[in-house]
Design an enzyme around this catalytic site. Structure first.
Site, PDB file in Angstrom:
ATOM      1  N   ASP A  16      -5.458  34.508  51.936  1.00 21.85           N
ATOM      2  CA  ASP A  16      -6.257  34.693  50.213  1.00 21.85           C
ATOM      3  C   ASP A  16      -7.364  34.072  50.426  1.00 21.85           C
ATOM      4  O   ASP A  16      -7.229  33.391  51.290  1.00 21.85           O
ATOM      5  CB  ASP A  16      -5.554  33.697  49.318  1.00 21.85           C
ATOM      6  CG  ASP A  16      -5.934  33.918  47.922  1.00 21.85           C
ATOM      7  OD1 ASP A  16      -6.750  34.338  47.699  1.00 21.85           O
ATOM      8  OD2 ASP A  16      -4.995  33.114  46.958  1.00 21.85           O
ATOM      9  N   ASN A  64      -2.741  44.149  42.351  1.00 18.85           N
ATOM     10  CA  ASN A  64      -4.195  44.564  42.745  1.00 18.85           C
ATOM     11  C   ASN A  64      -5.428  45.212  42.901  1.00 18.85           C
ATOM     12  O   ASN A  64      -6.271  45.708  42.625  1.00 18.85           O
ATOM     13  CB  ASN A  64      -4.531  44.196  44.216  1.00 18.85           C
ATOM     14  CG  ASN A  64      -4.660  42.732  44.517  1.00 18.85           C
ATOM     15  OD1 ASN A  64      -3.773  42.790  46.012  1.00 18.85           O
ATOM     16  ND2 ASN A  64      -4.513  41.840  44.231  1.00 18.85           N
TER      17      ASN A  64
HETATM   18  C1  FPP Z   1      -7.254  37.997  48.747  1.00 16.93           C
HETATM   19  O1  FPP Z   1      -8.969  37.735  48.495  1.00 16.93           O
HETATM   20  C2  FPP Z   1      -7.346  38.938  50.165  1.00 16.93           C
HETATM   21  C3  FPP Z   1      -6.616  40.511  49.974  1.00 16.93           C
HETATM   22  C4  FPP Z   1      -6.979  41.157  48.280  1.00 16.93           C
HETATM   23  C5  FPP Z   1      -7.407  41.361  50.641  1.00 16.93           C
HETATM   24  C6  FPP Z   1      -7.007  41.352  51.652  1.00 16.93           C
HETATM   25  C7  FPP Z   1      -7.585  42.239  52.810  1.00 16.93           C
HETATM   26  C8  FPP Z   1      -7.648  42.038  53.889  1.00 16.93           C
HETATM   27  C9  FPP Z   1      -8.514  40.646  54.745  1.00 16.93           C
HETATM   28  C10 FPP Z   1      -7.739  42.771  55.715  1.00 16.93           C
HETATM   29  C11 FPP Z   1      -6.451  42.997  55.558  1.00 16.93           C
HETATM   30  C12 FPP Z   1      -6.135  44.644  56.299  1.00 16.93           C
HETATM   31  C13 FPP Z   1      -5.535  44.986  57.349  1.00 16.93           C
HETATM   32  C14 FPP Z   1      -5.443  46.634  57.876  1.00 16.93           C
HETATM   33  C15 FPP Z   1      -4.536  44.736  57.372  1.00 16.93           C
HETATM   34  P1  FPP Z   1      -9.137  37.497  47.382  1.00 16.93           P
HETATM   35  O2  FPP Z   1      -9.959  38.661  46.963  1.00 16.93           O
HETATM   36  O3  FPP Z   1      -8.272  37.454  46.385  1.00 16.93           O
HETATM   37  O4  FPP Z   1     -10.075  35.625  47.060  1.00 16.93           O
HETATM   38  P2  FPP Z   1     -10.267  35.058  45.817  1.00 16.93           P
HETATM   39  O5  FPP Z   1      -8.981  34.932  45.993  1.00 16.93           O
HETATM   40  O6  FPP Z   1     -11.153  34.304  46.479  1.00 16.93           O
HETATM   41  O7  FPP Z   1     -11.321  35.932  45.009  1.00 16.93           O
END
Ligand code: FPP
Length: 236
Positions: A16, A64
């Site tokens: 996250d 999501n």
């Molecule tokens: C959370 O950050 C992250 C995600 C919803 C996506 C995570 C995916 C990756 C890092 C790539 C993984 C890829 C593979 C192929 C395994 P957020 O957007 O919820 O952050 P925030 O809470 O700060 O807004």
């Protein structure tokens, strides 16, 4: 003689904070996801070096889809590119890739890349990487029950072992440790059956800033915990 270091067999990671990382830099959220992808390899390497061979990464939840359409599209594109780019090297190092979640709702292109990665790596046994994509713990339990019903199992006889055998993670040990970055104190529908007894390690560090050192800190935190499994503390 000292105790052997207490090591989880399987770590689940709730990655996250990509959005916050981007916002702190005045960048679009997608750049946070791009940076988050760069974190995966060093973390996998640190886990492997420590002797942890099962990792499950929470990449995209069933909830999501409610994000802005452009962000969802960019994430799907990133998953596809990343899997395609990394699969050969993961295969060469003996890692089995499994994508857990409702795959049939993913874009067709991505489904094709996922199927190829799973097929190529299916017999590998050096490491196990589960990528949770369109994953929800409740959906997983429902899918397991439906699968058992379709297979003609008498649902009145279902016990924990039968249900576990129908989960997406069948055959993997339960995660002993769940790591969550970016500070929220929730498990967000992640491995809710499998993580029933898992230890939680939450760090304020945002996922793109997380690294091998942070994983080692999580392992040290885990090693210091006394696990009870509902009973008395286990002897050291
Ligand atoms: C959370 O950050 C992250 C995600 C919803 C996506 C995570 C995916 C990756 C890092 C790539 C993984 C890829 C593979 C192929 C395994 P957020 O957007 O919820 O952050 P925030 O809470 O700060 O807004």
């Amino acid at each position: 003689m000292t105790d052997a270091p207490r090591l989880p067999r399987h770590i689940g990671i709730i990655m996250d904070g990509n959005g916050r990382w981007a916002r702190q830099r005045g960048l679009p959220r997608t750049e946070g996801h791009r940076a988050g992808i760069q974190t995966i390899r060093p973390v996998m390497e640190a886990a492997d070096a420590a002797g942890v061979h099962h990792l499950t990464l929470y990449a995209f939840s069933t909830e999501n889809w409610s994000r802005p359409r452009e962000e969802v599209a960019a994430l799907m594109q990133l998953f596809e590119e990343t899997l395609q780019r990394e699969v050969d090297e993961l295969h060469a190092t003996g890692v089995r890739i499994r994508v857990i979640g409702r795959q049939d709702q993913l874009p067709n292109h991505l489904q094709t890349v996922v199927a190829a990665a799973e097929e190529l790596t299916r017999d590998n046994t050096q490491g196990f990487l589960n990528v949770a994509l369109n994953y929800g713990g409740r959906a997983e339990i429902i899918d397991a029950v439906r699968q058992l019903a379709r297979a003609g199992v008498d649902l009145r006889t279902v016990d924990e072992a039968t249900l576990e055998g129908a989960l997406y993670t069948a055959g993997s040990p339960d995660p002993d440790l769940i790591v969550r970055t970016a500070g929220e104190l929730r498990t967000s529908n992640f491995l809710i059956w499998q993580a029933a007894y898992a230890e939680l390690h939450v760090t304020e560090t945002l996922w793109p800033d997380f690294g091998g050192r942070d994983l080692e800190a999580a392992l040290a935190d885990y090693a210091a915990r006394v696990r009870r499994f509902g009973g008395v503390p286990n002897p050291r």
